[in-house]
Design an enzyme around this catalytic site. Structure first.
Site, PDB file in Angstrom:
ATOM      1  CB  THR A  14      40.892 -25.811  33.248  1.00 48.85           C
ATOM      2  OG1 THR A  14      39.718 -25.102  32.841  1.00 48.85           O
ATOM      3  CG2 THR A  14      41.872 -24.830  33.870  1.00 48.85           C
ATOM      4  CE1 TYR A  27      41.120 -22.602  30.870  1.00 54.77           C
ATOM      5  CE2 TYR A  27      40.786 -20.724  32.312  1.00 54.77           C
ATOM      6  CZ  TYR A  27      40.447 -22.001  31.909  1.00 54.77           C
ATOM      7  OH  TYR A  27      39.425 -22.656  32.541  1.00 54.77           O
ATOM      8  CB  SER A  60      33.958 -29.752  30.156  1.00 54.28           C
ATOM      9  OG  SER A  60      33.700 -28.751  31.116  1.00 54.28           O
ATOM     10  CB  THR A  93      35.883 -27.985  36.405  1.00 56.85           C
ATOM     11  OG1 THR A  93      35.968 -26.651  35.890  1.00 56.85           O
ATOM     12  CG2 THR A  93      37.267 -28.473  36.801  1.00 56.85           C
ATOM     13  CG  ASP A  94      32.735 -24.951  32.981  1.00 60.30           C
ATOM     14  OD1 ASP A  94      33.059 -24.656  34.145  1.00 60.30           O
ATOM     15  OD2 ASP A  94      32.952 -24.200  32.007  1.00 60.30           O
ATOM     16  CE  LYS A 166      33.712 -24.792  37.950  1.00 61.43           C
ATOM     17  NZ  LYS A 166      34.197 -24.512  36.585  1.00 61.43           N
ATOM     18  CD  GLU A 284       0.084 -30.447  47.746  1.00 56.42           C
ATOM     19  OE1 GLU A 284       1.299 -30.772  47.830  1.00 56.42           O
ATOM     20  OE2 GLU A 284      -0.518 -29.804  48.623  1.00 56.42           O
TER      21      GLU A 284
END
Length: 326
Positions: A14, A27, A60, A93-94, A166, A284
């Site tokens: 972005t 976009y 990304s 950013t993803d 994020k 456990e």
């Protein structure tokens, strides 16, 4: 103090995107090349000598091993170059948190390495990319940024790669850190660190590997049944990360299916699907041969497990040590 020489690696996202309108929601990421972008940055009058290199120009969500390999090899060369003081990677950013953590595990901490992105495209009202970039220059040009591992700069905050995530789909304040909220505050004119560097002159923790073991993430939800495990795990699978509910929990029938895998020698890591999901060991876990992801979210837990398996670390106790490490 001499002007810092900083290498800028562009991958798209972005921060380099355009909508064609100042008010459109949709976009296209990665439309602006690094030379054009650095031309815009020149107008900011930053006290840094910037050199750009285009590694990729993608959203990304399309980030993957081949581009990671190119980023890693270019940064490695820059860290060995006495003429380079630091590196900035512009990134969508993803998946920025996964790239940052991968680099954090496979690079030495001798010079600053900073990832930066934006939540709004370059032609949108309130574009945050240039401020974030100016902040990244401030961080990458500070010698005291070395020894902190790979860093992510967003919304006037500096995050460590192990902590950053994020947390929001919209708004410029979209990133958080857990368990540490952030390790510093930054503006284009000032930088304040919250404490001293914690990884001074540390070597890379793992060698970079282009081909890493198959490690899927099992997302736990209400109504999940054991057959989800059998459908997820193939003959190529070498480990499993569980995105559990709460503190890495899962229904008992699913747990028993994973216990069988762990008993056969497959590493199983319990993480949490929650944003602030600290997963401690439970009584456990020893009998089940499970590993607790601690503060790592499922996607980062997966990256770490891949490198551990590739390095031949498969015993639960040894794997647990890596998740306990800061």
């Amino acid at each position: 103090m001499s002007t810092a020489k900083i290498l800028v690696l562009a991958t798209g996202g972005t921060i380099a995107g355009k909508a064609g309108s100042a008010t459109r929601h949709d976009y296209r990421p990665g439309l602006i090349g690094i030379e054009e972008y650095l031309g815009k940055v020149t107008e900011l009058g930053l006290d840094a000598d910037l050199t750009g290199q285009q590694i990729a120009n993608i959203g990304s969500e399309d980030m993957g091993p081949a581009i990671w390999a190119a980023i890693h090899s270019t940064i490695s060369a820059a860290l060995d170059d006495p003429e380079c003081d630091g590196v900035i990677v512009t990134h969508g950013t993803d998946t920025a948190e996964e790239t940052a953590f991968l680099l954090d595990l496979t690079l030495p901490t001798t010079k600053p390495v900073v990832l930066v992105g934006a939540m709004r495209p370059a032609d949108a009202v309130g574009y945050d990319g240039l401020r974030n970039f100016a902040n990244a220059v401030r961080v990458a040009g500070d010698p005291d940024a070395a020894g902190r591992g790979v860093l992510v700069v967003m919304s006037d905050r500096v995050f460590a790669a192990r902590d950053v995530r994020k947390a929001r789909t919209r708004g410029t304040d979209a990133f958080r850190g857990f368990p540490r909220g952030s390790v510093g505050l930054v503006t284009p004119s000032a930088l304040e660190w919250f404490g001293a560097p914690w990884r001074v002159d540390e070597a890379a923790r793992f060698p970079f590997a282009l081909d890493r073991p198959d490690v899927p993430i099992l997302y736990i939800h209400a109504g999940i049944t054991p057959d989800y495990v059998t459908r997820l795990v193939t003959s190529a699978t070498q480990g499993v990360v569980v995105a559990g509910v709460g503190e890495g929990n899962m229904p008992d029938p699913v747990r028993q299916a994973l216990v069988e895998l762990a008993a056969a020698g497959m590493p199983v890591v319990r993480a949490s699907r929650l944003d602030e999901g600290l997963v401690d060991r439970e009584p456990e876990d020893d009998a089940n041969r499970f590993v607790a992801a601690r503060a790592l979210n499922p996607q980062k837990a997966r990256v770490l497990l891949q490198f551990l398996i590739a390095a031949g670390v498969k015993e639960p106790a040894a794997i647990q040590e890596a998740y306990d490490r800061r």
